[in-house]
Design an enzyme around this catalytic site. Structure first.
Site, PDB file in Angstrom:
ATOM      1  N   GLN A  74      48.856 -51.006 -81.203  1.00 53.37           N
ATOM      2  CA  GLN A  74      48.013 -49.820 -81.378  1.00 53.37           C
ATOM      3  C   GLN A  74      48.786 -48.563 -81.000  1.00 53.37           C
ATOM      4  OE1 GLN A  74      44.124 -50.154 -79.654  1.00 53.37           O
ATOM      5  NE2 GLN A  74      43.462 -48.277 -80.610  1.00 53.37           N
ATOM      6  N   PHE A  75      49.397 -47.938 -82.011  1.00 54.07           N
ATOM      7  CA  PHE A  75      50.195 -46.739 -81.758  1.00 54.07           C
ATOM      8  C   PHE A  75      49.352 -45.589 -81.230  1.00 54.07           C
ATOM      9  CE2 PHE A  75      48.688 -45.685 -85.965  1.00 54.07           C
ATOM     10  CZ  PHE A  75      48.609 -44.304 -85.980  1.00 54.07           C
ATOM     11  N   THR A  76      48.049 -45.617 -81.488  1.00 57.91           N
ATOM     12  CA  THR A  76      47.185 -44.510 -81.057  1.00 57.91           C
ATOM     13  C   THR A  76      47.062 -44.401 -79.539  1.00 57.91           C
ATOM     14  OG1 THR A  76      45.177 -45.842 -81.273  1.00 57.91           O
ATOM     15  CG2 THR A  76      45.862 -44.561 -83.200  1.00 57.91           C
TER      16      THR A  76
END
Length: 153
Positions: A74-76
């Protein structure tokens, strides 16, 4: 590396209507983000910390219980929301950096004896979970202790 670790009764991730990973609890859901200066050593250390984290019932760890872990990239997690209304993503590592490190993290968990399921890197995923407790912990992997000449500074 940054991880959001949730103790779950169950968790699953689907892509285009098909389940690509699921765990039945007690276990953990780990949302994992990677930044530019992360390394395989960081991935190994974070995997060890999460595998031995005593957040399961009776202050036990996944290692104690053999509890399964679902890992979802999850890059967010590296969103910068300090200015304006639109998050910035510059702190998140690009795919050529982050994908191998997510894979290294998963491999490190498996090397420790964990049963690990995963999402699908880069896909639009739907994550479902039953948070147990609720227990949610945010972990940032600190730099490793220096070795060699750096240690003496």
């Amino acid at each position: 590396m940054r991880a959001v670790v949730q103790r779950v009764g169950q968790a699953s991730v689907t892509v285009e209507g098909r389940t690509v990973g699921a765990v039945e609890g007690p276990g953990l859901l780990v949302l994992l983000g990677v930044t530019h200066d992360d390394t395989e050593a960081y991935a190994q250390r974070l995997a060890e910390r999460i595998w031995n984290l005593r957040i399961m019932d009776d202050e036990r760890s996944c290692a104690d219980l053999g509890a399964p872990i679902l890992v979802v990239s999850q890059f967010t997690l590296y969103a910068d929301t300090r200015k304006g209304r639109r998050p910035g993503w510059s702190a998140a590592a690009p795919r050529p950096v982050s994908e191998p490190l997510v894979e290294a993290f998963v491999a490190a968990l498996r090397g420790l004896g964990a049963t690990v399921e995963t999402g699908e890197f880069g896909a639009m995923m739907q994550v479902a979970l039953v948070n147990d407790g609720p227990v949610t912990v945010v972990m940032d992997q600190p730099p490793l202790a220096p070795t060699g000449p750096e240690r003496d500074r």
